[in-house]
Scaffold this motif. Structure first.
Motif, PDB file in Angstrom:
ATOM      1  N   ARG A  71      12.652  11.433   0.396  1.00  0.00           N
ATOM      2  CA  ARG A  71      13.312  10.206  -0.085  1.00  0.00           C
ATOM      3  C   ARG A  71      12.489   8.958   0.211  1.00  0.00           C
ATOM      4  N   CYS A  72      12.475   8.037  -0.738  1.00  0.00           N
ATOM      5  CA  CYS A  72      11.786   6.762  -0.584  1.00  0.00           C
ATOM      6  C   CYS A  72      12.331   5.800  -1.639  1.00  0.00           C
ATOM      7  N   TRP A  73      12.028   4.542  -1.460  1.00  0.00           N
ATOM      8  CA  TRP A  73      12.507   3.508  -2.380  1.00  0.00           C
ATOM      9  C   TRP A  73      12.100   3.821  -3.813  1.00  0.00           C
ATOM     10  N   SER A  74      10.859   4.310  -3.977  1.00  0.00           N
ATOM     11  CA  SER A  74      10.361   4.606  -5.323  1.00  0.00           C
ATOM     12  C   SER A  74      11.131   5.739  -5.973  1.00  0.00           C
ATOM     13  N   ILE A  93       8.647  -2.489   6.956  1.00  0.00           N
ATOM     14  CA  ILE A  93       8.531  -1.496   5.883  1.00  0.00           C
ATOM     15  C   ILE A  93       9.888  -0.824   5.634  1.00  0.00           C
ATOM     16  N   ASN A  94      10.595  -0.537   6.730  1.00  0.00           N
ATOM     17  CA  ASN A  94      11.841   0.235   6.604  1.00  0.00           C
ATOM     18  C   ASN A  94      12.984  -0.532   5.943  1.00  0.00           C
ATOM     19  N   THR A  95      12.813  -1.850   5.806  1.00  0.00           N
ATOM     20  CA  THR A  95      13.810  -2.629   5.058  1.00  0.00           C
ATOM     21  C   THR A  95      13.195  -3.177   3.777  1.00  0.00           C
ATOM     22  N   SER A  96      12.021  -2.679   3.412  1.00  0.00           N
ATOM     23  CA  SER A  96      11.360  -3.151   2.188  1.00  0.00           C
ATOM     24  C   SER A  96      11.107  -1.973   1.248  1.00  0.00           C
ATOM     25  N   SER A  97      10.331  -2.242   0.233  1.00  0.00           N
ATOM     26  CA  SER A  97      10.112  -1.244  -0.807  1.00  0.00           C
ATOM     27  C   SER A  97       9.198  -0.100  -0.370  1.00  0.00           C
ATOM     28  N   GLY A  98       8.588  -0.207   0.795  1.00  0.00           N
ATOM     29  CA  GLY A  98       7.760   0.884   1.291  1.00  0.00           C
ATOM     30  C   GLY A  98       8.545   1.922   2.079  1.00  0.00           C
ATOM     31  N   ARG A  99       9.804   1.658   2.300  1.00  0.00           N
ATOM     32  CA  ARG A  99      10.592   2.547   3.172  1.00  0.00           C
ATOM     33  C   ARG A  99      10.624   3.987   2.653  1.00  0.00           C
ATOM     34  N   CYS A 100      10.542   4.926   3.594  1.00  0.00           N
ATOM     35  CA  CYS A 100      10.619   6.338   3.261  1.00  0.00           C
ATOM     36  C   CYS A 100      10.929   7.112   4.542  1.00  0.00           C
ATOM     37  N   TRP A 101      11.299   8.368   4.392  1.00  0.00           N
ATOM     38  CA  TRP A 101      11.642   9.205   5.536  1.00  0.00           C
ATOM     39  C   TRP A 101      10.486   9.262   6.534  1.00  0.00           C
ATOM     40  N   SER A 102       9.266   9.345   6.030  1.00  0.00           N
ATOM     41  CA  SER A 102       8.098   9.434   6.908  1.00  0.00           C
ATOM     42  C   SER A 102       7.900   8.157   7.710  1.00  0.00           C
ATOM     43  N   SER A 103       8.457   7.071   7.248  1.00  0.00           N
ATOM     44  CA  SER A 103       8.335   5.828   8.002  1.00  0.00           C
ATOM     45  C   SER A 103       9.551   5.581   8.880  1.00  0.00           C
ATOM     46  N   ASP A 104      10.758   5.797   8.358  1.00  0.00           N
ATOM     47  CA  ASP A 104      11.942   5.406   9.132  1.00  0.00           C
ATOM     48  C   ASP A 104      12.517   6.515  10.013  1.00  0.00           C
ATOM     49  N   THR A 105      12.104   7.757   9.799  1.00  0.00           N
ATOM     50  CA  THR A 105      12.657   8.857  10.599  1.00  0.00           C
ATOM     51  C   THR A 105      11.579   9.597  11.381  1.00  0.00           C
ATOM     52  N   LEU A 151       0.844  -1.197   0.000  1.00  0.00           N
ATOM     53  CA  LEU A 151       0.000   0.000   0.000  1.00  0.00           C
ATOM     54  C   LEU A 151       0.882   1.251   0.000  1.00  0.00           C
ATOM     55  N   LEU A 152       1.832   1.279   0.922  1.00  0.00           N
ATOM     56  CA  LEU A 152       2.716   2.439   1.010  1.00  0.00           C
ATOM     57  C   LEU A 152       3.580   2.555  -0.253  1.00  0.00           C
ATOM     58  N   LEU A 153       3.971   1.410  -0.779  1.00  0.00           N
ATOM     59  CA  LEU A 153       4.772   1.400  -2.008  1.00  0.00           C
ATOM     60  C   LEU A 153       4.019   2.029  -3.181  1.00  0.00           C
ATOM     61  N   ALA A 154       2.761   1.626  -3.344  1.00  0.00           N
ATOM     62  CA  ALA A 154       1.970   2.181  -4.455  1.00  0.00           C
ATOM     63  C   ALA A 154       1.816   3.689  -4.305  1.00  0.00           C
ATOM     64  N   ILE A 155       1.528   4.109  -3.086  1.00  0.00           N
ATOM     65  CA  ILE A 155       1.342   5.541  -2.824  1.00  0.00           C
ATOM     66  C   ILE A 155       2.639   6.305  -3.074  1.00  0.00           C
ATOM     67  N   SER A 156       3.750   5.758  -2.595  1.00  0.00           N
ATOM     68  CA  SER A 156       5.048   6.423  -2.794  1.00  0.00           C
ATOM     69  C   SER A 156       5.393   6.520  -4.278  1.00  0.00           C
ATOM     70  N   MET A 157       5.088   5.453  -5.011  1.00  0.00           N
ATOM     71  CA  MET A 157       5.438   5.467  -6.433  1.00  0.00           C
ATOM     72  C   MET A 157       4.632   6.526  -7.178  1.00  0.00           C
TER      73      MET A 157
END
Lengths: 323, 323, 323, 323
Positions: free
Chosen positions: A238-241, B232-244, A202-208
């Motif tokens: 910053r994010c994976w996407s 999430i923080n070690t997967s493709s959903g990771r982002c500043w809003s999640s990990d920081t 879910l978060l991945l889709a939104i980030s992308m």
């Protein structure tokens, strides 16, 4: 001829069940996963796929040395009767239900204490329900959906998100999963693997989509996409996407966008996962404003045959070129 | 007493202009930025704020040793007549226009070659327009909006996103900006700093709401929030809003959410930035599906006095507890 | 005592089945519908509700003259064994499945040629599936969901949207439905009644939120709400949500908003219907951008106990007062 | 040669100012409006358009009998110096500002008591600001934006939404506006016409997309579009976008959708109005969840050259055929 082998946590007898659903899973995802398991295993190994050709192809692909050990099962029940560890990867909730509880399904042949690892991404409620039926049959079950895609499957670098009744089942499953992946994480009780997987996606889709909107806006404002990405990647956006799979071509050389949106996570598979998210949100009464728009953007995109099969970063193109 | 000093790229004469708009900027953001500039400068230093109290407070806060060098200007024009480098931080496009081009504004007193650094976050089009007027007056201008918030201002670890006509202006500005921040990046031509800033914040807002939706869904599905965040923080959903800055309290100890949503980036300031995004999107005809929902969620949240002044991660609470 | 009566398309023997689910349906919707049927019928009339009290209350409410004819069935199967026409109104897909196909369900007692009219609003796919099972049992089935609410049920002015295999079944059903409603429309084949109902309610939810957004914006711009509504109602923005059920209090005296958002269509029932819409959209791959936001707005609203039970026009308050 | 004529509320001296912006307004909207005014007027009549050709075309189109009375002004100021009533229709806020307050603008030539009727659809705040400048020049001003499109202009059936300082100004304006339209409604104080217009169009855009989503879903569920529309049109989903301008071709013969989405309200003009809505929403801090998605859907659609110029009901095609 299938040969049964002695039980025990040390044995690495693994059986692969799949059903034909889509080429990339049958031919690639499951294929690569099974190869990694097979290569690191000396014990008997049985596979089942509803498509006999897929099974022969797998048999053919294995080295001469190990080939003799590979058994082709005639049904899920047959395979279950010969296995102490079973790994399943299937496309939808309905397939998992059928392969486990249907006619000639795993539950008809299952042995006491067999560990069932289901790596399908399906509805959390169905996953929990099937696992409980396995446990009621005096066997063991964990849900272990995958993150990492076909490239991860090939390289053996997948992440497995595991839900299990206890630590012991998790540790058992980890022995096998770690042959196919790099990260194996316990997320909680039964169903927790599914839950974690869909929350991540879910978060991945939104980030992308967010990355696509931000990059598109920046480019139209005159920014160089590579410069913009490098700024975002060291800032709070910053994010994976953005830093790994940036959807703008040629910003990140290894991203699917730089290869014609090929080799990534297909838009229609993202749509499928967002459907699971929607079901879970309805069950738990969780509002999803961005998530629901994301689902419907991918539904719109997947209505186009070409884009449906491209990496989900293709949402950038959808935005950038107008309808 | 105001003393004029010799020109030249080596001189570090800096003047600070602000106008009262909101306490956190006047008393904190600008205050800390000016202190960092002052502490690392031996040359004459003038400040201006429409609120005389704010200027005296700044003067009082500076050490005995340097205090004597601090001049209080009587207007932006007065300050400009005494400066070779000017830094401005103002709340809205209208203030920047007024301080530069209005009556008694900077342009009325500006000297040849003076470098104007505007660190306000405002409309890209207004920023470019004002910069061009500065340049038409034979001075120089860069836009250099800030990322990093009050904590970054206090610690001197801000990021500056700079738009400039050429590398020379950028290098000049960097000499001064690097006293207040850690990263000083050239984003492109005039206005590019503004553009990069709002693109980053667009993605930031979307990621934060996405993280809130994903965490809320996971928690309702029974997951432990800390476990979910770590996955999430070690997967493709990771982002500043999640990990920081994870918006769920007690997942990340240093995040504003763990301190009652205090000490972060206020919801109403995020709303302000999303308004700039909306203007830019309209000007460039860029569709923003998630971005426009994000803006309106923050408009809804900012309608509540308490939440308006909390960190923008408060969107998690808004989602989690129902309306 | 239950008395069976002669068959035939002219007979008006009607049986009412409900299951307790929510007071407004059990006590009001079904109650009023059954009363209208009863009052215009001379033949035997049986009712069933899983709550015996609900049945006695209905019996008590009927006039002395007709009371003697009302039979209380002991189960859906029992009722089916005594009826040639059956009307069901139930809350969710699962209840309809259970009442028809479960243990002691209608299918266990159904007689040849009996006409089953299901007025529940449920998943189109479940509706079609149950109807087909009824037909396989040599009886007849139509889906006939209702529009018009409790006030319509009481006044006998409901609209029925009917799906049927053929015109004959529709005409038969119409004889009975027209006693409870003013409009009885054939929408198409089996399931078409369900489909039409949810499409209407999708547009209804969107129009209501749209009206709330437009009225709220206008009021904040200084317009008098009654003047604004009267302009919209004679312009291209006109819709039922504006001219009949305007969500701003005191614009339309008879609207629920003018009575504390009471007496209308509850927000959580709209949420339920939007859930059916979401299922249908997923099955048919239909993008719903506004529809999905509408669903999630009502999910957010229904998270608040008070608003969940208010008329769905309460979305105006949700918007107007901020979170 | 321009002839000045005597003042007075009874005189019907009218002057038309437009500036070239888009063919449909210059050649059609303004053209038809001016013709209706001219035909019902015996007094002197002056027109101005920045494009001289447009003025000659208008002169040529008028009958021999009246032609001699038509004066071609050399500038807005020139026209103002000869008129006691002025009607303007212009594309954007910036044009209205310029035509009234710019060099050679109306304010430079305006006479005491002249009534200025601006029928442009522009930002409420700009409209109020310009009207106040007119009033400060001892003349009178009303805002009177139009609803009804080119077909309404041609047929003389437009609706005018009027904002005025008092009833007297409104009554004066109505004398002239009623020659061009059927409904002339006072919406409130200065700017109220603009406010009412954009609130109506906000709801219109939302209803149209909602209708498109509901019709598309119904069609995919197997419903006949004409049947579905007829059900919606007698139920709670009914709205102008469904019963008058249904976006599905051949449901309503006179709708633009049945004529290749021609002859209606262009998607890019709807996008323009939604931009005004967004400005007003920002100014008044009004959340617009559906409204903001609607704006961005039309921004996406207007990115496609063909669809940009089609009736805004083309959103149905955008949804139905996938991206």
């Amino acid at each position: 001829m299938y040969r049964d082998i002695p039980q025990g946590p040390e044995s690495e007898e693994i059986r692969r069940i799949t059903r034909e659903f889509e080429k990339e899973f049958q031919l690639k995802m499951g294929f690569h996963m099974a190869k990694h398991l097979r290569c690191q295993s000396d014990v008997a190994f049985h596979v089942y796929d509803m498509n006999p050709e897929a099974m022969s192809r797998f048999q053919a692909a294995c080295s001469t040395k190990t080939k003799s050990n590979i058994g082709l099962a005639s049904s899920p029940a047959d395979l279950a009767s010969k296995s102490s560890v079973i790994v399943t990867v299937l496309p939808e909730s309905a397939h998992v239900k059928d392969v486990y509880t249907g006619s000639n399904g795993i539950l008809e042949g299952i042995r006491k204490n067999t560990l069932c690892i289901d790596s399908s991404t399906i509805d959390t409620s169905v996953s929990v329900d099937v696992s409980k039926q396995v446990i009621a049959a005096e066997a063991r079950a964990v849900d272990a959906p995958i993150s990492g895609g076909i490239m991860g499957a090939q390289a053996g670098t997948l992440t497995f998100m595991v839900g299990s009744q206890n630590d012991n089942d998790f540790e058992q499953a980890k022995l096998h999963l770690s042959k196919m992946g790099k990260n194996v994480v316990r997320c909680g009780d039964l169903g927790a693997g599914q839950a974690a997987k869909i929350c991540n996606n879910l978060l991945l889709a939104i980030s992308m989509i967010g990355t696509a909107e931000a990059m598109n806006l920046g480019i139209r404002l005159g920014l160089d996409p590579t410069v913009l990405a490098s700024i975002i990647n060291t800032s709070s956006g910053r994010c994976w996407s953005s830093d790994t799979a940036n959807p703008v071509p040629d910003v990140i050389a290894t991203a699917p966008s730089s290869k014609g949106y090929s080799g990534g996570f297909k838009a229609r598979l993202m749509l499928k996962d967002l459907g699971l998210v929607a079901n879970a949100a309805k069950d738990t009464k969780s509002p999803l404003l961005l998530g629901s728009i994301a689902e419907n953007i991918y539904r719109h995109i997947a209505g186009n045959q070409t884009m449906a099969d491209q990496d989900f970063g293709v949402v950038y193109q959808w935005l950038a070129r107008g309808s």
